[in-house]
Every structure is written in C-alpha cells, then in structure tokens.
Design a protein around this motif. Structure first.
Motif, PDB file in Angstrom:
ATOM      1  N   VAL A  26      33.965  28.990  53.709  1.00  0.00           N
ATOM      2  CA  VAL A  26      33.743  28.761  53.031  1.00  0.00           C
ATOM      3  C   VAL A  26      33.296  28.097  52.378  1.00  0.00           C
ATOM      4  O   VAL A  26      32.087  28.230  50.740  1.00  0.00           O
ATOM      5  CB  VAL A  26      35.160  28.419  51.950  1.00  0.00           C
ATOM      6  N   ILE A  27      32.919  26.695  52.933  1.00  0.00           N
ATOM      7  CA  ILE A  27      31.746  25.861  52.066  1.00  0.00           C
ATOM      8  C   ILE A  27      30.295  26.314  52.706  1.00  0.00           C
ATOM      9  O   ILE A  27      29.701  26.102  51.526  1.00  0.00           O
ATOM     10  CB  ILE A  27      32.105  24.457  53.098  1.00  0.00           C
ATOM     11  N   LEU A  28      29.932  27.383  53.589  1.00  0.00           N
ATOM     12  CA  LEU A  28      28.309  27.752  53.579  1.00  0.00           C
ATOM     13  C   LEU A  28      28.483  28.977  53.082  1.00  0.00           C
ATOM     14  O   LEU A  28      27.726  28.788  52.597  1.00  0.00           O
ATOM     15  CB  LEU A  28      28.405  28.526  55.441  1.00  0.00           C
ATOM     16  N   ILE A  29      30.003  29.736  52.724  1.00  0.00           N
ATOM     17  CA  ILE A  29      29.228  30.494  51.364  1.00  0.00           C
ATOM     18  C   ILE A  29      29.167  29.944  50.476  1.00  0.00           C
ATOM     19  O   ILE A  29      28.218  30.602  49.796  1.00  0.00           O
ATOM     20  CB  ILE A  29      30.702  31.724  51.428  1.00  0.00           C
ATOM     21  N   LEU A  30      29.686  28.964  50.046  1.00  0.00           N
ATOM     22  CA  LEU A  30      29.120  28.058  48.466  1.00  0.00           C
ATOM     23  C   LEU A  30      27.623  27.353  48.247  1.00  0.00           C
ATOM     24  O   LEU A  30      27.234  27.281  47.859  1.00  0.00           O
ATOM     25  CB  LEU A  30      30.344  26.596  48.819  1.00  0.00           C
ATOM     26  N   PHE A  31      27.223  27.039  49.726  1.00  0.00           N
ATOM     27  CA  PHE A  31      26.059  26.485  49.508  1.00  0.00           C
ATOM     28  C   PHE A  31      25.516  27.421  49.722  1.00  0.00           C
ATOM     29  O   PHE A  31      24.070  27.060  49.122  1.00  0.00           O
ATOM     30  CB  PHE A  31      26.126  25.446  50.728  1.00  0.00           C
ATOM     31  N   THR A  32      26.032  28.289  50.229  1.00  0.00           N
ATOM     32  CA  THR A  32      24.065  29.603  50.774  1.00  0.00           C
ATOM     33  C   THR A  32      23.995  29.954  49.186  1.00  0.00           C
ATOM     34  O   THR A  32      23.016  30.940  48.603  1.00  0.00           O
ATOM     35  CB  THR A  32      24.271  30.927  51.330  1.00  0.00           C
ATOM     36  N   SER A  33      25.245  30.577  48.324  1.00  0.00           N
ATOM     37  CA  SER A  33      25.201  30.923  47.388  1.00  0.00           C
ATOM     38  C   SER A  33      24.358  30.127  45.677  1.00  0.00           C
ATOM     39  O   SER A  33      24.175  30.429  44.929  1.00  0.00           O
ATOM     40  CB  SER A  33      26.772  30.910  47.049  1.00  0.00           C
ATOM     41  N   CYS A  34      24.578  29.159  46.531  1.00  0.00           N
ATOM     42  CA  CYS A  34      23.149  28.537  45.349  1.00  0.00           C
ATOM     43  C   CYS A  34      22.300  28.078  46.053  1.00  0.00           C
ATOM     44  O   CYS A  34      21.150  27.212  45.419  1.00  0.00           O
ATOM     45  CB  CYS A  34      23.684  26.731  45.493  1.00  0.00           C
ATOM     46  N   ALA A  35      21.108  29.392  46.621  1.00  0.00           N
ATOM     47  CA  ALA A  35      19.792  29.523  46.970  1.00  0.00           C
ATOM     48  C   ALA A  35      18.815  29.394  45.967  1.00  0.00           C
ATOM     49  O   ALA A  35      19.483  30.061  45.319  1.00  0.00           O
ATOM     50  CB  ALA A  35      20.020  29.645  48.733  1.00  0.00           C
ATOM     51  N   GLU A  36      17.587  29.050  46.195  1.00  0.00           N
ATOM     52  CA  GLU A  36      16.836  29.539  44.852  1.00  0.00           C
ATOM     53  C   GLU A  36      16.705  31.147  45.425  1.00  0.00           C
ATOM     54  O   GLU A  36      15.835  30.848  47.049  1.00  0.00           O
ATOM     55  CB  GLU A  36      15.678  28.346  45.484  1.00  0.00           C
ATOM     56  N   VAL A  37      15.786  31.611  44.427  1.00  0.00           N
ATOM     57  CA  VAL A  37      15.393  32.922  45.098  1.00  0.00           C
ATOM     58  C   VAL A  37      14.426  33.067  45.114  1.00  0.00           C
ATOM     59  O   VAL A  37      13.863  32.913  43.387  1.00  0.00           O
ATOM     60  CB  VAL A  37      16.266  34.775  43.855  1.00  0.00           C
ATOM     61  N   ALA A  38      13.016  33.567  45.211  1.00  0.00           N
ATOM     62  CA  ALA A  38      11.864  34.148  44.740  1.00  0.00           C
ATOM     63  C   ALA A  38      12.008  35.219  44.112  1.00  0.00           C
ATOM     64  O   ALA A  38      12.501  35.924  44.034  1.00  0.00           O
ATOM     65  CB  ALA A  38      11.058  34.000  46.700  1.00  0.00           C
ATOM     66  N   ASN A  39      10.573  34.872  43.540  1.00  0.00           N
ATOM     67  CA  ASN A  39      10.407  35.928  42.040  1.00  0.00           C
ATOM     68  C   ASN A  39       9.332  37.532  43.363  1.00  0.00           C
ATOM     69  O   ASN A  39       8.542  36.763  43.765  1.00  0.00           O
ATOM     70  CB  ASN A  39       9.952  35.468  41.004  1.00  0.00           C
ATOM     71  N   ILE A  40      10.017  38.448  42.744  1.00  0.00           N
ATOM     72  CA  ILE A  40       9.262  39.462  43.827  1.00  0.00           C
ATOM     73  C   ILE A  40       8.414  39.683  42.970  1.00  0.00           C
ATOM     74  O   ILE A  40       7.441  39.924  44.116  1.00  0.00           O
ATOM     75  CB  ILE A  40      10.526  40.314  43.854  1.00  0.00           C
ATOM     76  N   GLU A  41       8.011  39.736  41.896  1.00  0.00           N
ATOM     77  CA  GLU A  41       7.042  40.158  41.284  1.00  0.00           C
ATOM     78  C   GLU A  41       5.715  39.319  41.856  1.00  0.00           C
ATOM     79  O   GLU A  41       4.562  39.458  41.687  1.00  0.00           O
ATOM     80  CB  GLU A  41       6.883  40.319  40.044  1.00  0.00           C
TER      81      GLU A  41
END
Length: 87
Positions: free
Chosen positions: A13-28
């Motif tokens: 649960v903690i792992l999922i919570l922390f990975t959900s906060c990861a920054e996502v690169a703009n594909i464009e």
C-alpha cells in the motif's frame, strides 16, 4: 504468518501511494524523431542495467524510450534483457 502478511500488505500500500506521486514526462516533449522499434528495443534491453545506474545520477538518461512503437519495442526490450541475463 499473519504478521508477515500484514507487513507485506502495508508495504504494498505504501509503495503504491509513493509511486502514484511520481512525475510523468510530457510525451510531446519526447517525440522529436521517428519512434524506436524492435531493434532499438533489443539494444535498450541489453544496456538496461547501465541505463538504470546512470538514470539514478543523471536526469537526462532514461532506462526506457518513451517514444517507441509499442508492442514491438517492448518485445525487443524483453529479448534484449533476456539475452543479457541469460535467458
């Protein structure tokens, strides 16, 4: 046994919570050339350990090409990693 199961669930649960906060690169921003295909997937799979270590220390190095052809790139990546790790 029950304590280990609770610890595992808590960790997940903690792992999922922390990975959900990861920054996502703009594909464009990543699409500048033709997408990487099967053979680049093989190459990227073979150099994955080196790419991983470098990506920890350098912001401009990535382990996986975002601009890829999809399934064929993924298939090549798995084959390349399999070649490197012996199977």
């Amino acid at each position: 046994m029950k304590t280990q199961f609770k610890s595992l669930i808590t960790f997940l649960v903690i792992l999922i919570l922390f990975t959900s906060c990861a920054e996502v690169a703009n594909i464009e921003d990543c699409i500048t050339d033709e997408p990487y295909g099967f053979f680049f997937g093989i190459w990227h799979g073979m150099i994955a350990p080196v790419s991983f270590v470098l990506s920890v220390f350098l912001d401009d190095v990535a382990m996986y090409a975002v601009n890829n052809t999809g399934g064929w790139y993924d298939f090549g990546f798995v084959i390349g990693a399999g070649i490197l790790f012996g199977g």
